[in-house]
Write a protein that holds these residues in place. Structure first.
Motif, PDB file in Angstrom:
ATOM      1  N   PRO A   9       0.800  -1.224   0.000  1.00 43.29           N
ATOM      2  CA  PRO A   9       0.000   0.000   0.000  1.00 43.29           C
ATOM      3  C   PRO A   9       0.833   1.273   0.000  1.00 43.29           C
ATOM      4  O   PRO A   9       0.313   2.342  -0.316  1.00 43.29           O
ATOM      5  CB  PRO A   9      -0.825  -0.123   1.292  1.00 43.29           C
ATOM      6  N   ALA A  10       2.117   1.189   0.383  1.00 41.14           N
ATOM      7  CA  ALA A  10       2.966   2.376   0.403  1.00 41.14           C
ATOM      8  C   ALA A  10       3.478   2.742  -0.978  1.00 41.14           C
ATOM      9  O   ALA A  10       4.109   3.782  -1.146  1.00 41.14           O
ATOM     10  CB  ALA A  10       4.143   2.169   1.353  1.00 41.14           C
ATOM     11  N   ARG A  11       3.223   1.888  -1.976  1.00 42.02           N
ATOM     12  CA  ARG A  11       3.669   2.153  -3.334  1.00 42.02           C
ATOM     13  C   ARG A  11       2.557   1.759  -4.290  1.00 42.02           C
ATOM     14  O   ARG A  11       1.916   0.726  -4.120  1.00 42.02           O
ATOM     15  CB  ARG A  11       4.922   1.349  -3.680  1.00 42.02           C
ATOM     16  N   GLY A  12       2.320   2.566  -5.312  1.00 43.21           N
ATOM     17  CA  GLY A  12       1.321   2.193  -6.303  1.00 43.21           C
ATOM     18  C   GLY A  12       0.742   3.396  -6.997  1.00 43.21           C
ATOM     19  O   GLY A  12       0.945   4.543  -6.595  1.00 43.21           O
ATOM     20  N   PRO A  13      -0.007   3.157  -8.086  1.00 37.93           N
ATOM     21  CA  PRO A  13      -0.560   4.250  -8.886  1.00 37.93           C
ATOM     22  C   PRO A  13      -1.848   4.807  -8.306  1.00 37.93           C
ATOM     23  O   PRO A  13      -2.609   4.118  -7.636  1.00 37.93           O
ATOM     24  CB  PRO A  13      -0.823   3.584 -10.237  1.00 37.93           C
ATOM     25  N   LEU A  14      -2.086   6.095  -8.587  1.00 34.75           N
ATOM     26  CA  LEU A  14      -3.369   6.744  -8.342  1.00 34.75           C
ATOM     27  C   LEU A  14      -4.082   6.841  -9.677  1.00 34.75           C
ATOM     28  O   LEU A  14      -3.497   7.301 -10.660  1.00 34.75           O
ATOM     29  CB  LEU A  14      -3.182   8.140  -7.758  1.00 34.75           C
ATOM     30  N   ARG A  45      -4.214   5.928   3.712  1.00 39.14           N
ATOM     31  CA  ARG A  45      -3.819   6.406   5.037  1.00 39.14           C
ATOM     32  C   ARG A  45      -2.456   5.804   5.377  1.00 39.14           C
ATOM     33  O   ARG A  45      -2.273   4.590   5.291  1.00 39.14           O
ATOM     34  CB  ARG A  45      -4.849   6.012   6.092  1.00 39.14           C
ATOM     35  N   SER A  46      -1.527   6.667   5.765  1.00 40.85           N
ATOM     36  CA  SER A  46      -0.164   6.222   6.079  1.00 40.85           C
ATOM     37  C   SER A  46       0.283   6.782   7.415  1.00 40.85           C
ATOM     38  O   SER A  46      -0.065   7.911   7.774  1.00 40.85           O
ATOM     39  CB  SER A  46       0.822   6.682   4.996  1.00 40.85           C
ATOM     40  N   GLU A  47       1.046   5.988   8.137  1.00 42.47           N
ATOM     41  CA  GLU A  47       1.767   6.467   9.308  1.00 42.47           C
ATOM     42  C   GLU A  47       3.227   6.616   8.914  1.00 42.47           C
ATOM     43  O   GLU A  47       3.869   5.646   8.509  1.00 42.47           O
ATOM     44  CB  GLU A  47       1.622   5.496  10.476  1.00 42.47           C
TER      45      GLU A  47
END
Length: 270
Positions: free
Chosen positions: A11-16, A113-115
């Motif tokens: 989830p910390a990497r990928g396309p929008l 959502r990221s921490e």
């Protein structure tokens, strides 16, 4: 869209994606050199028509990376990248570069959502950031909502500073920052005026950037939703805009009292 954390995905990497078009890429920044402060960012950011708006590792400032949060001084640690501004001595290269790592990330449709944990060179935790990105279609393009909520990790305040808070007039950069790709015929404006000299350091609810990029002309509108920090603007030296957390004075992130900054970015072709 960003992956949902299924097996084999991150989830910390990928396309929008918006209406079938890839408009951005979420990167964790782990491959950045230490002098550029490894940190998560978006790049490339595109219009729906495919015009690339952001730059990464530009020759003039290699530590500028797309659309990101970057902080020149977190309790004395350089979390911006490049040389450190030293009062009375100017910019000096030091081994004082921090790191921001994605501690956890989860996506739910067009929402990530990221921490993010900010550390000093020795690995000591300096600052927590809870980051939320939401994206979708807009009447004249697409829209990104970016919220960063900063928390002190312990029982004492964390001080955020900048060259501006250390005495360099007009250089209070640090916080939310967008480094544009090379562009020409730039028009930058706020409700109060247009041009770099007029908008740099101004405190207004929005700022707009229009320029001719490789691939076409594009327009970016940035609205500050919950706070009025001065806008940091560069056109002649390099193309960038940002919202300056510590323009002339340091800002304290207090325990149990998050420091929140939210922005709505509307990206349009033409």
């Amino acid at each position: 869209m960003v992956t949902d954390g299924a097996a084999g995905s991150d989830p910390a990497r990928g396309p929008l994606e918006v209406t079938g078009a890839r408009v951005g890429e979420v990167l964790d920044g782990a491959d950045l050199p230490q002098a550029c402060v490894p940190r998560p960012f978006l790049h490339p950011v595109r219009t729906l028509g495919g015009v690339v708006l952001t730059d990464r590792h530009p020759d003039d400032h290699p530590w500028h990376s797309g659309l990101a949060v970057a902080l020149p001084d977190v309790d004395g640690v350089n979390c911006w990248g490049g040389p450190t501004f030293v009062p009375g001595a100017g910019y000096r290269w030091r081994d004082d570069h921090g790191t921001a790592t994605v501690a956890s990330a989860a996506s739910d449709g067009p929402r990530l959502r990221s921490e993010v944990d900010w550390h000093d060179p020795g690995g000591r935790l300096l600052l927590h950031e809870d980051r939320t990105l939401e994206w979708g279609a807009a009447p004249d393009g697409w829209q990104l909502l970016w919220t960063s909520s900063f928390r002190a990790p312990g029982d004492r305040p964390v001080e955020l500073g900048s060259p501006g808070s250390h005495g360099r007039a007009g250089a209070g950069y640090g916080g939310w920052f967008l480094r544009f790709a090379r562009c020409t015929d730039v028009v930058v404006r706020t409700p109060d005026g247009a041009g770099e000299d007029r908008v740099h350091g101004s405190v207004t609810p929005w700022i707009a950037w229009t320029g001719s990029f490789d691939g076409g002309r594009a327009h970016v509108l940035v609205e500050a939703l919950d706070h009025r920090d001065p806008w940091f603007v560069r056109v002649a030296e390099y193309p960038a805009i940002g919202s300056a957390l510590a323009w002339r004075s340091p800002v304290l992130v207090r325990p149990d009292e998050p420091l929140v900054r939210s922005f709505r970015v509307t990206v349009s072709d033409g």
